[in-house]
Scaffold this active site. Structure first.
Site, PDB file in Angstrom:
ATOM      1  CB  SER A 126      -4.725   7.775  22.018  1.00 17.07           C
ATOM      2  OG  SER A 126      -5.415   7.449  20.847  1.00 17.07           O
ATOM      3  CD  GLU A 143     -10.904   2.319  16.271  1.00 20.19           C
ATOM      4  OE1 GLU A 143      -9.700   2.354  15.972  1.00 20.19           O
ATOM      5  OE2 GLU A 143     -11.386   2.915  17.233  1.00 20.19           O
TER       6      GLU A 143
HETATM    7  C1  LIG Z   1     -14.670   9.990  21.116  1.00 21.50           C
HETATM    8  C2  LIG Z   1     -13.260   9.508  21.051  1.00 21.50           C
HETATM    9  C3  LIG Z   1     -12.980   8.206  21.427  1.00 21.50           C
HETATM   10  C4  LIG Z   1     -11.656   7.740  21.379  1.00 21.50           C
HETATM   11  N1  LIG Z   1     -11.417   6.452  21.799  1.00 21.50           N
HETATM   12  C5  LIG Z   1     -10.140   6.006  21.839  1.00 21.50           C
HETATM   13  C6  LIG Z   1      -9.850   4.709  22.363  1.00 21.50           C
HETATM   14  O1  LIG Z   1     -10.731   3.968  22.784  1.00 21.50           O
HETATM   15  N2  LIG Z   1      -8.563   4.312  22.420  1.00 21.50           N
HETATM   16  C7  LIG Z   1      -7.536   5.085  21.951  1.00 21.50           C
HETATM   17  O2  LIG Z   1      -6.401   4.622  21.989  1.00 21.50           O
HETATM   18  N3  LIG Z   1      -7.779   6.336  21.441  1.00 21.50           N
HETATM   19  C8  LIG Z   1      -9.053   6.810  21.385  1.00 21.50           C
HETATM   20  N4  LIG Z   1      -9.326   8.084  20.908  1.00 21.50           N
HETATM   21  C9  LIG Z   1      -8.207   8.931  20.493  1.00 21.50           C
HETATM   22  C10 LIG Z   1      -8.149   9.221  19.009  1.00 21.50           C
HETATM   23  O3  LIG Z   1      -7.713   8.088  18.302  1.00 21.50           O
HETATM   24  C11 LIG Z   1      -7.205  10.428  18.834  1.00 21.50           C
HETATM   25  O4  LIG Z   1      -7.827  11.545  19.444  1.00 21.50           O
HETATM   26  C12 LIG Z   1      -6.948  10.732  17.364  1.00 21.50           C
HETATM   27  O5  LIG Z   1      -6.163   9.731  16.797  1.00 21.50           O
HETATM   28  C13 LIG Z   1      -6.267  12.105  17.193  1.00 21.50           C
HETATM   29  O6  LIG Z   1      -5.132  12.193  17.983  1.00 21.50           O
HETATM   30  P1  LIG Z   1      -4.866  13.510  18.876  1.00 21.50           P
HETATM   31  O7  LIG Z   1      -6.116  13.749  19.675  1.00 21.50           O
HETATM   32  O8  LIG Z   1      -3.572  13.280  19.620  1.00 21.50           O
HETATM   33  O9  LIG Z   1      -4.691  14.711  17.863  1.00 21.50           O
HETATM   34  P2  LIG Z   1      -3.393  15.055  17.003  1.00 21.50           P
HETATM   35  O10 LIG Z   1      -2.886  13.817  16.372  1.00 21.50           O
HETATM   36  O11 LIG Z   1      -2.464  15.842  17.861  1.00 21.50           O
HETATM   37  O12 LIG Z   1      -3.979  15.964  15.862  1.00 21.50           O
HETATM   38  C14 LIG Z   1      -4.226  17.375  16.046  1.00 21.50           C
HETATM   39  C15 LIG Z   1      -4.679  17.943  14.711  1.00 21.50           C
HETATM   40  O13 LIG Z   1      -3.623  17.837  13.736  1.00 21.50           O
HETATM   41  C16 LIG Z   1      -4.078  17.154  12.566  1.00 21.50           C
HETATM   42  N5  LIG Z   1      -3.022  16.298  12.015  1.00 21.50           N
HETATM   43  C17 LIG Z   1      -2.155  15.515  12.708  1.00 21.50           C
HETATM   44  N6  LIG Z   1      -1.334  14.859  11.856  1.00 21.50           N
HETATM   45  C18 LIG Z   1      -1.690  15.217  10.605  1.00 21.50           C
HETATM   46  C19 LIG Z   1      -1.211  14.877   9.290  1.00 21.50           C
HETATM   47  N7  LIG Z   1      -0.214  14.004   9.095  1.00 21.50           N
HETATM   48  N8  LIG Z   1      -1.817  15.454   8.221  1.00 21.50           N
HETATM   49  C20 LIG Z   1      -2.847  16.336   8.388  1.00 21.50           C
HETATM   50  N9  LIG Z   1      -3.327  16.706   9.604  1.00 21.50           N
HETATM   51  C21 LIG Z   1      -2.764  16.156  10.692  1.00 21.50           C
HETATM   52  C22 LIG Z   1      -5.224  16.286  13.060  1.00 21.50           C
HETATM   53  O14 LIG Z   1      -6.122  15.956  12.012  1.00 21.50           O
HETATM   54  C23 LIG Z   1      -5.876  17.197  14.120  1.00 21.50           C
HETATM   55  O15 LIG Z   1      -6.758  18.108  13.508  1.00 21.50           O
HETATM   56  C24 LIG Z   1     -10.620   8.574  20.946  1.00 21.50           C
HETATM   57  C25 LIG Z   1     -10.904   9.900  20.559  1.00 21.50           C
HETATM   58  C26 LIG Z   1     -12.206  10.365  20.630  1.00 21.50           C
HETATM   59  C27 LIG Z   1     -12.484  11.792  20.246  1.00 21.50           C
END
Ligand SMILES: Cc1cc2nc3c(=O)[nH]c(=O)nc-3n(C[C@H](O)[C@H](O)[C@H](O)COP(=O)(O)OP(=O)(O)OC[C@H]3O[C@@H](n4cnc5c(N)ncnc54)[C@H](O)[C@@H]3O)c2cc1C
Length: 396
Positions: A131, A246
């Protein structure tokens, strides 16, 4: 993991004897309760993983060639059940669940020899750098670049939400080796030394006050080309493998863990005289049904991996079930305890050192990490129910 054999394996030892052997091992080697201090806890966990590895009890699904147990289906289920019942920790960091299946499937023999056993033994902690601030659900838009310079890549960019980032020795990261427009066709999979010059890891505080994850800044970090897994610009296929694993990996031990936690919640309700309340009984019955469904679905995933080498879309179903279950369970527990349920760890009146409130806070992230609830629902809609792809997304 596409490495397991054994559905038809015949063993001299029966399942019950295997269960008894695990219990005897725990009786002799149980590490006790983990220390509260995070640094001491890391040392403690590593020592426990080394004990497991050295006694042949690490990596239930891993091939024996890499130090694993290569257990058949029923034994993997028993393994996770006994670990949950004994209250001993499982794998450390995201490496074992995510990087390992990728290395086993796509890594060279030399990479497998170099990375797998130290990861399984807990000597080296791996963390996942996928991410970025502008690339979460839309991972193909990632911007961290890796420019080739002789037999090295020079990596620049930022990763975020890196779980266990502050304890990591190695980052397995997705980086851009093609143009920004090439999206998933211009991504490579690099293994980066977290202690290399130019890597800056800064812990982030989460809702519980702890530091589950970190942000990672990469400034002219030099990575040997030999540490790329798979082809240059071919990293997306690997990322999909590791994302599937994962979601699958947590399912069996989470299902086993929540079997135990639910029993503990029932005991708490009984002790406080709340079982007479029909609403409490109704909710507990609902959780009982869901924990069983989680267990059956987890078994389906293990069976899929054994038969087809991939967890398939059942892993998204599983991820959804577990994430929603753990949020609902902790919310209910806090409600059930009334005002006392809201007391923090420091209060002498807190119930069971505030574990239910801590669980409530911790599980707010469950429907975000490893892909948000909406993304899992999309996967289930498309890959399980066969509905059309989201037209707003680029073609896959
Ligand atoms: C506890 C925790 C541990 C994590 N650990 C890791 C890690 O070790 N390594 C790593 O790389 N990442 C990690 N992450 C990151 C995690 O993978 C991302 O937070 C997640 O993929 C969401 O991305 P974002 O936060 O950028 O939200 P966004 O992608 O910006 O999403 C924002 C909102 O829009 C919605 N949305 C986005 N696209 C769509 C779509 N196509 N259709 C419908 N709804 C949509 C989402 O559901 C969300 O509600 C972690 C996250 C958490 C909370």
């Amino acid at each position: 993991m596409p490495v397991q054999q054994g559905l038809g394996e015949t063993a001299v030892e029966t399942d019950e004897e295997f269960r008894a052997r695990l219990r005897a091992f725990f009786a002799d080697h149980h590490p006790g309760r983990p220390p509260r201090d995070p640094a001491e806890r890391l040392v403690w966990t590593k020592a426990w993983l080394a004990t497991l590895f050295d006694h042949g009890y690490a990596g239930p699904a891993w091939p024996r060639a890499h130090g694993g147990m290569e257990l058949p289906f029923a034994r993997q289920v028993i393994y996770h059940e006994e670990f949950a019942a004994a209250r001993v920790p499982g794998p450390l960091g995201t490496g074992l669940n995510i990087a390992a299946p990728t290395i086993i499937t796509y890594g060279s023999d030399e990479q497998q020899r170099r990375w797998l056993a130290p990861m399984l033994r807990g000597d080296v902690v791996w963390a996942q750098g996928y991410s970025e601030p502008g690339a979460g659900s839309d991972l193909p838009s990632l911007r961290t670049t890796a420019k080739r310079s002789g037999d090295e890549y020079v990596v620049n960019g930022q990763k975020v939400w890196t779980s266990h980032g502050q304890s990591a020795d190695i980052l397995f990261a997705l980086v851009r080796t093609g143009t920004q427009e090439s999206r998933q066709k211009g991504i490579s999979y690099l293994v980066i030394d977290a202690h290399a010059p130019g890597v800056d890891i800064r812990p982030l505080q989460d809702l519980t006050g702890g530091h589950l994850f970190a942000e990672v800044f990469l400034d002219d970090v030099r990575v040997p080309v030999a540490d790329r897994i798979g082809e240059e610009n071919g990293g997306w296929k690997l990322a999909r493998t590791s994302l599937g694993h994962e979601r699958a990996a947590g399912s069996m031990n989470q299902a086993a863990l929540y079997r135990r936690v639910l029993t503990e919640l029932e005991e708490l309700a009984r002790e406080r005289g709340l079982l007479a309340d029909a609403l409490v009984r109704d909710r507990l019955a609902d959780f009982e049904i869901r924990v069983r469904i989680m267990r059956y679905n987890a078994q389906r995933i293990i069976a899929d991996i054994l038969l087809r080498g991939e967890p398939g879309a059942a892993s998204s179903v599983s991820r959804l079930l577990i994430a929603e279950f753990e949020q609902d369970l902790h919310e209910f527990a806090v409600d059930m305890l009334g005002p006392q349920g809201l007391l923090g760890k420091g209060s002498p009146l807190a119930v069971q050192r505030s574990r239910w409130l801590q669980g409530f806070l911790r599980t707010r992230a469950s429907t975000i990490g490893t892909g948000t609830r909406e993304i899992q629902l999309n996967t289930v809609a498309e890959q399980v129910l066969g509905l059309p792809y989201d037209p707003s997304m680029p073609p896959r």
